[in-house]
Design a protein around this motif. Structure first.
Motif, PDB file in Angstrom:
ATOM      1  N   MET A 255       7.258 -38.281  21.156  1.00 53.37           N
ATOM      2  CA  MET A 255       8.277 -38.450  20.120  1.00 53.37           C
ATOM      3  C   MET A 255       8.815 -39.873  20.091  1.00 53.37           C
ATOM      4  SD  MET A 255       9.776 -37.037  17.759  1.00 53.37           S
ATOM      5  CE  MET A 255      10.858 -38.018  16.750  1.00 53.37           C
TER       6      MET A 255
ATOM      7  N   LEU B 169       6.344 -42.096  18.428  1.00 53.70           N
ATOM      8  CA  LEU B 169       6.304 -41.899  16.984  1.00 53.70           C
ATOM      9  C   LEU B 169       7.509 -42.530  16.309  1.00 53.70           C
ATOM     10  CD1 LEU B 169       5.083 -38.249  16.435  1.00 53.70           C
ATOM     11  CD2 LEU B 169       3.993 -40.356  15.710  1.00 53.70           C
TER      12      LEU B 169
ATOM     13  N   SER C 140       6.985 -45.143  13.297  1.00 53.81           N
ATOM     14  CA  SER C 140       7.367 -44.733  11.948  1.00 53.81           C
ATOM     15  C   SER C 140       8.372 -45.692  11.317  1.00 53.81           C
ATOM     16  CB  SER C 140       7.953 -43.325  11.967  1.00 53.81           C
ATOM     17  OG  SER C 140       9.154 -43.313  12.700  1.00 53.81           O
TER      18      SER C 140
ATOM     19  N   ALA D  47       6.841 -40.536   5.913  1.00 52.80           N
ATOM     20  CA  ALA D  47       6.452 -39.228   6.449  1.00 52.80           C
ATOM     21  C   ALA D  47       7.562 -38.199   6.275  1.00 52.80           C
ATOM     22  CB  ALA D  47       6.100 -39.377   7.930  1.00 52.80           C
ATOM     23  N   ALA D  48       7.193 -37.049   5.779  1.00 56.12           N
ATOM     24  CA  ALA D  48       8.104 -35.916   5.577  1.00 56.12           C
ATOM     25  C   ALA D  48       9.310 -36.272   4.713  1.00 56.12           C
ATOM     26  CB  ALA D  48       8.571 -35.342   6.917  1.00 56.12           C
TER      27      ALA D  48
ATOM     28  N   GLN E 110      17.541 -36.155   1.379  1.00 56.93           N
ATOM     29  CA  GLN E 110      17.535 -36.404   2.828  1.00 56.93           C
ATOM     30  C   GLN E 110      18.414 -37.611   3.144  1.00 56.93           C
ATOM     31  OE1 GLN E 110      13.637 -36.715   4.546  1.00 56.93           O
ATOM     32  NE2 GLN E 110      12.901 -34.807   3.653  1.00 56.93           N
TER      33      GLN E 110
ATOM     34  N   PHE F  28      11.331 -32.519  10.481  1.00 57.13           N
ATOM     35  CA  PHE F  28       9.962 -32.664  10.990  1.00 57.13           C
ATOM     36  C   PHE F  28       9.930 -33.843  11.958  1.00 57.13           C
ATOM     37  CE2 PHE F  28       6.986 -30.539   7.648  1.00 57.13           C
ATOM     38  CZ  PHE F  28       7.715 -29.369   7.765  1.00 57.13           C
ATOM     39  N   ARG F  29       9.104 -33.696  12.959  1.00 57.79           N
ATOM     40  CA  ARG F  29       9.043 -34.707  14.004  1.00 57.79           C
ATOM     41  C   ARG F  29       8.711 -36.096  13.459  1.00 57.79           C
ATOM     42  NH1 ARG F  29       4.497 -34.344  18.557  1.00 57.79           N
ATOM     43  NH2 ARG F  29       3.364 -35.420  16.902  1.00 57.79           N
ATOM     44  N   GLU F  30       7.824 -36.158  12.461  1.00 52.66           N
ATOM     45  CA  GLU F  30       7.371 -37.463  11.974  1.00 52.66           C
ATOM     46  C   GLU F  30       8.253 -38.020  10.852  1.00 52.66           C
ATOM     47  OE1 GLU F  30       5.943 -34.593  11.373  1.00 52.66           O
ATOM     48  OE2 GLU F  30       5.049 -34.482   9.380  1.00 52.66           O
ATOM     49  N   ASN F  31       9.359 -37.316  10.544  1.00 51.48           N
ATOM     50  CA  ASN F  31      10.172 -37.741   9.403  1.00 51.48           C
ATOM     51  C   ASN F  31      10.557 -39.218   9.496  1.00 51.48           C
ATOM     52  OD1 ASN F  31      12.908 -38.176   7.950  1.00 51.48           O
ATOM     53  ND2 ASN F  31      12.092 -36.293   7.061  1.00 51.48           N
ATOM     54  N   ALA F  32      10.456 -39.890   8.344  1.00 49.13           N
ATOM     55  CA  ALA F  32      10.703 -41.343   8.306  1.00 49.13           C
ATOM     56  C   ALA F  32      12.145 -41.694   8.667  1.00 49.13           C
ATOM     57  CB  ALA F  32      10.361 -41.885   6.924  1.00 49.13           C
ATOM     58  N   ASN F  33      13.048 -40.706   8.624  1.00 50.27           N
ATOM     59  CA  ASN F  33      14.455 -40.973   8.941  1.00 50.27           C
ATOM     60  C   ASN F  33      14.800 -40.676  10.395  1.00 50.27           C
ATOM     61  OD1 ASN F  33      15.414 -41.584   6.159  1.00 50.27           O
ATOM     62  ND2 ASN F  33      14.738 -39.475   5.776  1.00 50.27           N
ATOM     63  N   VAL F  34      13.797 -40.593  11.242  1.00 47.95           N
ATOM     64  CA  VAL F  34      14.025 -40.128  12.613  1.00 47.95           C
ATOM     65  C   VAL F  34      15.032 -41.003  13.358  1.00 47.95           C
ATOM     66  CG1 VAL F  34      12.054 -41.402  13.572  1.00 47.95           C
ATOM     67  CG2 VAL F  34      12.829 -39.329  14.703  1.00 47.95           C
ATOM     68  N   ASP F  35      15.036 -42.297  13.097  1.00 46.99           N
ATOM     69  CA  ASP F  35      15.987 -43.173  13.790  1.00 46.99           C
ATOM     70  C   ASP F  35      17.429 -42.842  13.405  1.00 46.99           C
ATOM     71  OD1 ASP F  35      13.922 -44.421  15.084  1.00 46.99           O
ATOM     72  OD2 ASP F  35      13.856 -46.157  13.752  1.00 46.99           O
TER      73      ASP F  35
ATOM     74  N   ASP G 212      18.403 -39.602  15.105  1.00 49.72           N
ATOM     75  CA  ASP G 212      18.735 -39.845  16.514  1.00 49.72           C
ATOM     76  C   ASP G 212      20.140 -40.436  16.641  1.00 49.72           C
ATOM     77  OD1 ASP G 212      16.284 -38.917  17.282  1.00 49.72           O
ATOM     78  OD2 ASP G 212      15.398 -40.896  17.653  1.00 49.72           O
TER      79      ASP G 212
ATOM     80  N   ASN H   8      11.697 -32.224  15.179  1.00 47.27           N
ATOM     81  CA  ASN H   8      12.476 -33.187  15.953  1.00 47.27           C
ATOM     82  C   ASN H   8      13.090 -32.455  17.156  1.00 47.27           C
ATOM     83  OD1 ASN H   8      14.696 -34.852  16.823  1.00 47.27           O
ATOM     84  ND2 ASN H   8      14.550 -35.911  14.857  1.00 47.27           N
ATOM     85  N   PRO H   9      12.956 -32.998  18.350  1.00 43.95           N
ATOM     86  CA  PRO H   9      13.504 -32.297  19.527  1.00 43.95           C
ATOM     87  C   PRO H   9      15.015 -32.122  19.464  1.00 43.95           C
ATOM     88  CG  PRO H   9      12.392 -34.347  20.172  1.00 43.95           C
ATOM     89  CD  PRO H   9      12.248 -34.224  18.692  1.00 43.95           C
TER      90      PRO H   9
END
Lengths: 438, 142
Positions: free
Chosen positions: A17, A20, A24, A40-41, B42, B76-83, B86, B116-117
């Motif tokens: 994770m 990624l 990303s 992505a997503a 989103q 979703f784990r790969e979502n572009a907004n992951v940062d 977090d 996403n964990p």
């Protein structure tokens, strides 16, 4: 034991994770990623978009001061029709759709775009519309694979999205060295004319628009503050034409490394270094038994941190050196050419204004063959040089709408007397363009 | 070793379970709904959460974002907004993922979507919202 397995799985997932999440984030001003992938997503099934550019251009060239050989040639006329020295035009009107066909699965995305404006893509052959992009990208853990019709990885000036291009007309090196024309056997030589109202556009097929049909492996990855990108592509070498016209395939190689300062999308700030190489062959449209190399390569650097922008690119080419829109019969040559441009931009703080300055120079081997008098042909070592200085300004009405204004002072000359006589009359050109992106 | 791992797992589980007591000084309790396929939503829901924290202060507002239906793609784990996810998680925002939606998407994909964990699984997104509203949360659907 089961708990250990769960723990391990969680740890592995966390590590994966974290990897990624870094990769990303690397979208930036990265044309490979911006044009070939979707967030992505976070992309829709079909996003309709496009842009319109309406412009006015006026050319101040004259027939030339010398008593013989002078006349009107394409640089003195406004394209794509090349039969006037001033005109209003809708030079680009593009409509497209892009997205992820199955929104749950970000591994596959697509990009479709068509041109409805009046330019070198649509005007040859009298067409009203032409598909410019139709591609599918498959995103895997190892790399990304893009297949179909799309922009070839190359110079910043041509790889960037044209609707955010800071100028109206390309530098001479991009125009002559990179915008490939594809002659047909029916395309004929057109000599200089006494008046500026004869159509000089002698190509019957769309120019390449720095695109090709093929397959490309590409990706981007982050290392500390740097975003590195690569692309390896194999294509037909036949521009916007869907099929191939010979057995030769072109290879395209590209690398860029960008230190990112911030922002995202086309105006992301950073310092980008890049290099690229194109290699291919063309079958002579006028002599099918003859094949000619077409090689191009270049390096460059772009700096953008508002309020300043600076770009430098150097490009060189071997074989298939463009000899003018009126001389399609002479493009299957073994000449050499090279050129560069430097560009400076200044965003006036607290205003919507942007000032631009570009200095470009291009030198090509001359390949002029006089249709009647062989003594006027080019010598083997003859060259033509095209120097241009462009000052411009942009006013941003809003984030999607802007006005470009530019004035180009041009100084063209040639070792070949007849060509020089024609180029001597090339004067300044001014242009105004309104762009709206939707 | 086995006991240690079990204790760690319990602590980890406890730490990601949100409850009204997780922010005892919160003066506002808000549940944000994301169930729309529009990708712009989103960005919008993350902006709203961020603005709420900036306005009230991290300790004074308790925010839970419940994702279901097409809106689950946010998690979703790969979502572009992951940062950004977090960052909000670190600010105490809980992200809840609807199990019913996960089951439906699993059928469509042929495998379970990787989330996403930070996402906390809830049995049903709508039920989670109803429960939270019953506990005094204000529902906002940007």
């Amino acid at each position: 034991m089961k708990h250990i397995k769960v723990f391990k799985t969680t740890m592995i997932a966390s590590v994966v994770m974290s990897g990624l999440s870094v990769s990303s984030a690397s979208q930036a001003a990265n044309w490979l990623m911006l044009q070939g992938t979707e967030p992505a997503a976070a992309a829709g099934r079909a996003k309709v978009w496009g842009f319109i550019q309406a412009q006015y251009q006026k050319d101040q060239s004259d027939a030339g001061p010398t008593p013989s050989g002078e006349g009107y040639i394409p640089p003195k006329l406004i394209g794509p029709n090349l039969n006037s020295q001033q005109q209003f035009n809708v030079n680009r009107a593009r409509l497209g759709v892009r997205g992820i066909g199955m929104p749950l699965d970000s591994r596959v995305n697509y990009f479709l775009l068509a041109e409805f404006g009046n330019n070198g893509i649509t005007a040859p052959g009298g067409g009203d519309a032409h598909l410019t992009d139709a591609s599918i990208t498959i995103n895997t853990d190892a790399t990304r694979i893009r297949a179909g019709l799309f922009k070839i990885p190359g110079p910043e000036e041509t790889l960037q999205a044209i609707h955010v291009f800071d100028y109206i007309n390309f530098s001479e090196v991009s125009n002559q060295l990179m915008l490939e024309r594809f002659p047909q056997s029916v395309d004929t030589f057109q000599g200089a004319t006494d008046t500026p109202d004869a159509s000089m556009g002698q190509y019957s097929r769309a120019l390449g628009a720095v695109r090709d049909v093929g397959v490309q492996l590409f990706d981007s990855f982050q290392s500390a503050d740097w975003d590195h990108s690569y692309a390896v592509m194999l294509g037909n070498g036949n521009g916007l034409n869907f099929g191939d016209n010979d057995d030769n395939l072109d290879t395209y190689l590209y690398w860029s490394s960008e230190m990112q300062f911030g922002g995202k999308g086309p105006r992301a700030e950073g310092l980008k270094l890049f290099a690229w190489n194109h290699s291919g062959k063309r079958t002579n449209a006028y002599n099918k038994t003859q094949e000619q190399d077409r090689k191009r390569s270049g390096v460059g650097v772009k700096y953008l941190q508002k309020p300043f922008r600076a770009t430098f690119e150097y490009m060189q080419g071997d074989g298939m050196i463009f000899q003018g829109q009126h001389r399609p019969t002479m493009v299957f040559n073994d000449e050499e050419a090279d050129g560069y441009y430097v560009d400076f931009g200044y965003y006036i703080p607290n205003t919507n204004w942007e000032l631009d300055l570009r200095i470009d120079s291009y030198t090509r081997g001359e390949n002029f063959i006089h249709p009647v008098n062989a003594t006027l042909n080019s010598a083997a070592s003859d060259e033509s040089t095209f120097d241009k200085t462009t000052i411009g300004a942009q006013y941003h009405i809003n984030k999607k709408t802007r006005i470009n204004m530019e004035y180009s002072d041009r100084s063209f000359e040639s070792d070949t007397a007849t060509v020089n006589a024609q180029l001597e009359g090339v004067g300044a050109r001014m242009a105004v363009q309104l762009t709206h992106i939707f | 070793m086995k006991k240690f791992l079990m204790i760690m797992a319990c602590l980890l589980s406890f730490s990601i379970q949100a409850s009204p007591d997780s922010k005892p000084f919160a003066e506002k309790r808000i549940v944000l709904q994301i169930s729309d396929p529009d990708p712009f939503k989103q960005t919008l829901v993350l902006n709203v959460a961020n603005n709420l924290i900036n306005h009230y202060g991290q300790d004074k507002v308790d925010i839970e974002i419940v994702a279901f239906g097409p809106g689950l793609r946010l998690l979703f784990r790969e979502n572009a907004n992951v940062d950004r996810i977090d960052g909000l998680t670190n600010s105490g925002v809980q992200f809840s993922a609807c199990e019913n939606t996960i089951k439906g998407m699993t059928k469509q994909l042929g495998h379970a979507p990787q989330l996403n964990p930070s996402a906390v699984h809830v049995s049903a997104g709508v039920v989670r919202i109803i429960d939270l509203v019953g506990e005094g949360y204000q529902l906002i659907k940007p």
